[in-house]
Motif scaffolding. Structure first.
Motif, short mmCIF file in Angstrom:
data_model
loop_
_atom_site.label_atom_id
_atom_site.label_comp_id
_atom_site.label_asym_id
_atom_site.label_seq_id
_atom_site.Cartn_x
_atom_site.Cartn_y
_atom_site.Cartn_z
N GLY A 108 62.83 -1.85 42.64
CA GLY A 108 62.83 -2.08 44.08
C GLY A 108 61.88 -3.19 44.50
O GLY A 108 62.07 -3.83 45.53
N VAL A 109 60.85 -3.43 43.70
CA VAL A 109 59.90 -4.49 44.00
C VAL A 109 60.20 -5.75 43.17
O VAL A 109 60.29 -6.86 43.71
CB VAL A 109 58.46 -4.02 43.73
CG1 VAL A 109 57.48 -5.18 43.92
CG2 VAL A 109 58.10 -2.87 44.65
N ALA A 110 60.37 -5.58 41.86
CA ALA A 110 60.57 -6.74 40.98
C ALA A 110 61.95 -7.36 41.14
O ALA A 110 62.10 -8.58 41.05
CB ALA A 110 60.35 -6.32 39.52
N GLY A 111 62.99 -6.53 41.38
CA GLY A 111 64.34 -7.04 41.49
C GLY A 111 64.51 -8.11 42.56
O GLY A 111 65.01 -9.20 42.29
N PRO A 112 64.12 -7.82 43.81
CA PRO A 112 64.25 -8.83 44.86
C PRO A 112 63.49 -10.12 44.55
O PRO A 112 63.93 -11.21 44.91
CB PRO A 112 63.68 -8.13 46.09
CG PRO A 112 63.92 -6.68 45.83
CD PRO A 112 63.70 -6.51 44.35
N LEU A 113 62.34 -10.00 43.90
CA LEU A 113 61.58 -11.19 43.54
C LEU A 113 62.36 -12.07 42.58
O LEU A 113 62.38 -13.30 42.71
CB LEU A 113 60.23 -10.79 42.93
CG LEU A 113 59.26 -10.07 43.87
CD1 LEU A 113 58.00 -9.66 43.12
CD2 LEU A 113 58.90 -10.95 45.07
N LEU A 114 63.04 -11.45 41.60
CA LEU A 114 63.86 -12.21 40.66
C LEU A 114 65.08 -12.81 41.35
O LEU A 114 65.63 -13.82 40.90
CB LEU A 114 64.30 -11.31 39.50
CG LEU A 114 63.22 -10.92 38.50
CD1 LEU A 114 63.77 -9.94 37.47
CD2 LEU A 114 62.65 -12.16 37.80
N GLU A 115 65.53 -12.18 42.43
CA GLU A 115 66.69 -12.67 43.17
C GLU A 115 66.26 -13.68 44.24
O GLU A 115 67.09 -14.15 45.02
CB GLU A 115 67.42 -11.50 43.85
CG GLU A 115 68.08 -10.57 42.83
CD GLU A 115 68.56 -9.27 43.46
OE1 GLU A 115 68.16 -8.98 44.62
OE2 GLU A 115 69.33 -8.55 42.81
N GLY A 116 64.96 -14.02 44.28
CA GLY A 116 64.48 -15.01 45.24
C GLY A 116 64.27 -14.46 46.63
O GLY A 116 64.29 -15.22 47.61
N ARG A 117 64.06 -13.14 46.76
CA ARG A 117 63.87 -12.53 48.06
C ARG A 117 62.56 -11.76 48.10
O ARG A 117 61.98 -11.46 47.05
CB ARG A 117 65.02 -11.56 48.38
CG ARG A 117 66.38 -12.20 48.44
CD ARG A 117 67.45 -11.20 48.87
NE ARG A 117 67.78 -10.25 47.81
CZ ARG A 117 67.46 -8.96 47.83
NH1 ARG A 117 66.76 -8.46 48.84
NH2 ARG A 117 67.81 -8.16 46.85
N VAL A 118 62.13 -11.43 49.28
CA VAL A 118 60.94 -10.60 49.47
C VAL A 118 61.38 -9.13 49.50
O VAL A 118 62.33 -8.80 50.21
CB VAL A 118 60.21 -10.95 50.77
CG1 VAL A 118 59.02 -10.02 51.00
CG2 VAL A 118 59.76 -12.40 50.75
N PRO A 119 60.75 -8.25 48.74
CA PRO A 119 61.14 -6.83 48.77
C PRO A 119 61.06 -6.26 50.18
O PRO A 119 60.09 -6.49 50.90
CB PRO A 119 60.12 -6.17 47.84
CG PRO A 119 59.64 -7.27 46.96
CD PRO A 119 59.65 -8.51 47.81
N ARG A 120 62.08 -5.54 50.59
CA ARG A 120 62.08 -4.92 51.91
C ARG A 120 61.31 -3.61 51.87
O ARG A 120 61.56 -2.76 51.01
CB ARG A 120 63.51 -4.67 52.39
CG ARG A 120 64.29 -5.94 52.68
CD ARG A 120 65.49 -5.67 53.58
NE ARG A 120 66.40 -4.70 53.00
CZ ARG A 120 67.40 -5.02 52.20
NH1 ARG A 120 67.59 -6.29 51.85
NH2 ARG A 120 68.21 -4.09 51.73
N PRO A 121 60.39 -3.41 52.80
CA PRO A 121 59.58 -2.19 52.79
C PRO A 121 60.41 -0.92 52.84
O PRO A 121 60.08 0.08 52.20
CB PRO A 121 58.72 -2.34 54.07
CG PRO A 121 58.65 -3.81 54.29
CD PRO A 121 59.98 -4.35 53.86
N ARG A 122 61.52 -0.95 53.58
CA ARG A 122 62.34 0.26 53.70
C ARG A 122 62.95 0.66 52.36
O ARG A 122 62.98 1.83 51.99
CB ARG A 122 63.46 0.04 54.72
CG ARG A 122 64.41 1.22 54.86
CD ARG A 122 65.42 0.99 55.98
NE ARG A 122 66.17 -0.23 55.79
CZ ARG A 122 67.21 -0.34 54.95
NH1 ARG A 122 67.58 0.68 54.23
NH2 ARG A 122 67.85 -1.48 54.83
N VAL A 123 63.43 -0.34 51.59
CA VAL A 123 64.02 -0.05 50.29
C VAL A 123 62.95 0.43 49.31
O VAL A 123 63.17 1.36 48.54
CB VAL A 123 64.75 -1.29 49.74
CG1 VAL A 123 65.24 -1.04 48.31
CG2 VAL A 123 65.92 -1.65 50.64
N ALA A 124 61.79 -0.21 49.34
CA ALA A 124 60.70 0.21 48.46
C ALA A 124 60.27 1.64 48.76
O ALA A 124 60.03 2.45 47.87
CB ALA A 124 59.52 -0.75 48.60
N ALA A 125 60.18 1.96 50.07
CA ALA A 125 59.80 3.33 50.46
C ALA A 125 60.87 4.33 50.03
O ALA A 125 60.56 5.43 49.56
CB ALA A 125 59.59 3.39 51.97
#
Length: 305
Positions: A108-125
């Motif tokens: 939930g944190v590393a995936g968006p970073l690899l996809e060029g995005r900022v992790p969304r707090p709602r998804v991480a939570a």
């Protein structure tokens, strides 16, 4: 809420993964690397047949793509399966299954970073909620230090299985990533098995072990891999990772059939928490949503189901 047609393949795939922990217990006394090589060899043949039947074009890897695909094969197949089989020697299957459920926090944190995005707090939570519910589902179980260590290895490999595929998933689609990583894993396992277990190790496999290998090859590998990568490509790795919470839920349900015992109250509470996390995390963002990795033609992967 993300439409059911977009998440259903990944949900089914994760349920298959959850069932694999108990099945892998049958391979404890088998020549491990040889058994897994046979599993992936069979899966390679099956997937090639299916790919030709549906007319999907599988591209040849190039350059650094070989490293990403090799990494998926080494971590998500070779090392992961060693961790599963050796882990259940020292721990109840539930203890190993919960490691899979911990993957959403990492992905939930590393995936968006690899996809060029900022992790969304709602998804991480939501990932944290799903993981907490999964722990309730499977409990802590009986284990020792070695079992805990193998569970930690399984957790890392489960996360790597998704994260290392992200850079190549867009070009190769779920079909290509699945096929290439499976045949690469076959070569890796066959080579290790030949050195460590000998050329006649396959003759030591009994009927129960061969049946387990067949189930793992057809259901957990050929079908589940394509279903999983299809969902990652459609909704993104962060939200897809939440579906990892279904693996221990499936393990708990399968446990009713294998043990004859109904889940306890904490298990039902854990299932409720997992479902809550999935509902929250899989809701379609109202604005500013990033497009999931992968082109529309990844929809072809639904043909596997």
């Amino acid at each position: 809420m993300t439409s059911a047609s977009r998440i259903l393949p990944g949900a089914i795939g994760m349920c298959f993964v959850g069932s694999s922990v108990g099945v892998s217990h049958a391979l404890i006394d088998a020549p491990l690397f040889t058994a897994q090589a046979l599993r992936y060899a069979l899966a390679t043949v099956l997937l090639v047949v299916v790919v030709r039947m549906v007319g999907v074009r599988v591209l040849r890897p190039r350059g650094v793509e070989w490293l990403w695909l090799g990494g998926v094969a080494a971590t998500g197949m070779v090392i992961f399966n060693v961790a599963i089989v050796r882990g259940v020697e020292h721990a109840e299957p539930a203890v190993i299954a919960v490691a899979v459920a911990g993957a959403p926090v990492l992905i939930g944190v590393a995936g968006p970073l690899l996809e060029g995005r900022v992790p969304r707090p709602r998804v991480a939570a939501a990932a944290v909620v799903v993981t907490a519910g999964s722990v309730l589902v499977v409990g802590t179980g009986e284990t020792d230090a070695t079992g805990v260590a193998w569970a930690a290895v399984a957790l890392g490999c489960e996360a790597a299985f998704t994260l290392l595929a992200i850079p190549v998933l867009s070009r190769h689609t779920a079909w290509g990533v699945s096929l290439h990583t499976i045949w690469i894993a076959t070569l890796m396992l066959a080579g290790i098995g030949l050195v460590r277990e000998g050329s006649r190790a396959v003759l030591r496999l009994d009927a129960a072990e061969l049946a387990a290998i067949g189930y793992l090859a057809v259901i957990v590998t050929t079908v589940a891999f394509v279903l999983w990568y299809s969902t990652v490509a459609r909704i993104g790795s962060a939200r897809a990772a939440l579906l990892c919470g279904l693996a221990p839920v499936a393990a708990a349900v399968v446990g009713i059939a294998t043990t004859g015992r109904a889940p306890t109250l904490p298990v039902w509470a854990g299932i409720a928490v997992v479902m809550l996390g999935l509902v929250v995390g899989l809701r379609t963002p109202t604005s500013g949503a990033a497009t999931p990795a992968g082109p529309p033609r990844v929809a072809e992967a639904h043909a596997v189901a």
